[in-house]
Design a protein around this motif. Structure first.
Motif, PDB file in Angstrom:
ATOM      1  N   LEU A   1      33.935  56.831  37.398  1.00 43.97           N
ATOM      2  CA  LEU A   1      33.310  55.512  37.517  1.00 43.97           C
ATOM      3  C   LEU A   1      33.381  54.912  36.112  1.00 43.97           C
ATOM      4  CD1 LEU A   1      30.111  56.277  39.669  1.00 43.97           C
ATOM      5  CD2 LEU A   1      32.246  55.201  40.412  1.00 43.97           C
ATOM      6  N   ASP A   2      33.594  53.620  36.026  1.00 41.69           N
ATOM      7  CA  ASP A   2      33.641  52.985  34.712  1.00 41.69           C
ATOM      8  C   ASP A   2      32.324  53.210  33.975  1.00 41.69           C
ATOM      9  OD1 ASP A   2      36.090  51.978  35.443  1.00 41.69           O
ATOM     10  OD2 ASP A   2      35.296  50.021  36.049  1.00 41.69           O
TER      11      ASP A   2
ATOM     12  N   THR B   1      29.599  51.233  35.400  1.00 43.66           N
ATOM     13  CA  THR B   1      29.336  51.375  36.843  1.00 43.66           C
ATOM     14  C   THR B   1      28.257  52.437  37.064  1.00 43.66           C
ATOM     15  OG1 THR B   1      31.618  50.781  37.360  1.00 43.66           O
ATOM     16  CG2 THR B   1      30.407  51.939  39.078  1.00 43.66           C
TER      17      THR B   1
ATOM     18  N   HIS C   1      39.698  50.722  37.524  1.00 42.71           N
ATOM     19  CA  HIS C   1      39.016  49.422  37.656  1.00 42.71           C
ATOM     20  C   HIS C   1      39.356  48.732  38.984  1.00 42.71           C
ATOM     21  CE1 HIS C   1      37.840  49.817  33.575  1.00 42.71           C
ATOM     22  NE2 HIS C   1      38.882  49.274  33.002  1.00 42.71           N
TER      23      HIS C   1
ATOM     24  N   VAL D   1      37.988  47.976  41.976  1.00 41.49           N
ATOM     25  CA  VAL D   1      37.170  46.933  42.617  1.00 41.49           C
ATOM     26  C   VAL D   1      37.146  45.675  41.731  1.00 41.49           C
ATOM     27  CG1 VAL D   1      34.851  46.349  43.424  1.00 41.49           C
ATOM     28  CG2 VAL D   1      35.790  48.621  43.885  1.00 41.49           C
TER      29      VAL D   1
ATOM     30  N   LEU E   1      28.231  46.846  39.475  1.00 42.99           N
ATOM     31  CA  LEU E   1      28.950  47.682  40.438  1.00 42.99           C
ATOM     32  C   LEU E   1      28.269  49.042  40.571  1.00 42.99           C
ATOM     33  CD1 LEU E   1      31.512  47.739  42.221  1.00 42.99           C
ATOM     34  CD2 LEU E   1      32.754  48.700  40.278  1.00 42.99           C
TER      35      LEU E   1
HETATM   36  N1  URA Z   1      36.266  50.170  40.750  1.00 38.38           N
HETATM   37  C1  URA Z   1      35.966  49.671  39.526  1.00 38.38           C
HETATM   38  O1  URA Z   1      36.399  48.585  39.175  1.00 38.38           O
HETATM   39  N2  URA Z   1      35.180  50.395  38.737  1.00 38.38           N
HETATM   40  C2  URA Z   1      34.644  51.587  39.087  1.00 38.38           C
HETATM   41  O2  URA Z   1      33.918  52.190  38.298  1.00 38.38           O
HETATM   42  C3  URA Z   1      34.959  52.086  40.358  1.00 38.38           C
HETATM   43  C4  URA Z   1      35.778  51.351  41.176  1.00 38.38           C
END
Ligand code: URA
Length: 240
Positions: free
Chosen positions: A101-102, A105, A187, A189, A203
């Motif tokens: 996860l970023d 996030t 990244h 999403v 997120l």
């Molecule tokens: N998509 C994202 O952009 N960031 C995340 O941490 C997970 C999925």
């Protein structure tokens, strides 16, 4: 396996603390008090006691972590604290996060030392569904839902698999959504929303396969997976 490593992995403290227990003479292997931390044992065959507690060795451990922002999904990092540091069991020096996860996030992250399960959940061929809750700047609309369904193009030419976008609420300045994706591109999403001209401002992952984030876990808190949760994660016939 060395006895000090086994005891550390079984929750008796750091290697240093475990050495002290051995020195005290309270560690018994097959009925014999041991005094040296360098001896090797077979955790599956040898009967090992510390005081009045028998060691039942678990080769693999599985945690659900509610990842807070500010922690990096890695085992080491020069800039940020890592998610591994959030798990008190970190004297088990083989724990790692299942996927990334970023740093900004939040939400569901499985922590384990089981490489086979991690591969099963992360392999692109398995199409493991992941659901995210997000806040988006501006108005998300039906048009976006259709574009997500058709497959958004990110990284210039990568066509994402069809994704399910659900609008929870929307005002003129912000929308709350849930999106289900089946890949784990870097990244992903955020890039999918950028591709439709929108920005993710928050997120959080709330589901992986059919494992839901336990809402009773505060940010940074974790718990062991239950046997049932684990069985379902491992069961290749359960996908959604
Ligand atoms: N998509 C994202 O952009 N960031 C995340 O941490 C997970 C999925």
């Amino acid at each position: 396996m060395r006895i000090d490593k086994l005891l550390a992995h079984s929750g008796f403290g750091s290697r240093k603390e475990v050495k002290e227990l051995i020195k005290k003479g309270i560690v018994i292997v097959n009925g014999e008090k041991i005094k040296k931390d360098k001896i090797h044992v077979d955790p599956m065959r040898d009967e090992i006691w510390v005081d009045d507690q028998q060691i039942i060795y678990e080769e693999h451990v599985y945690y659900m972590l509610n990842k807070p922002a500010g922690y990096v999904s890695a085992t080491e990092d020069k800039l940020y604290p890592t998610v591994v540091e959030l798990i008190d069991d970190y004297y088990r020096d083989d724990l790692f996060p299942v996927g990334r996860l970023d740093v900004d996030t939040e939400g569901l992250l499985i922590m384990t030392n089981d490489g086979v399960l991690a591969h099963q959940l992360l392999s692109p061929k398995k199409h493991c569904p992941k659901v995210y809750y997000a806040k988006i700047k501006g108005v998300v609309n039906e048009n976006d839902i259709q574009k997500f369904l058709k497959g958004i193009v990110i990284n210039d030419d990568y066509q994402c698999q069809s994704a399910h976008l659900k609008i929870i609420s929307t005002t003129s300045t912000e929308s709350e959504i849930e999106v289900e994706i089946y890949e784990g591109k870097f990244h992903q999403v955020k890039k999918m929303f950028l591709a439709v001209g929108k920005e993710v401002t928050y997120l959080k992952r709330i589901r992986m396969k059919d494992l839901e984030l336990d809402n009773s876990l505060e940010l940074g808190a974790y718990r062991r997976l239950t046997d049932e949760e684990l069985d379902r994660l491992k069961d290749e016939s359960v996908l959604q």
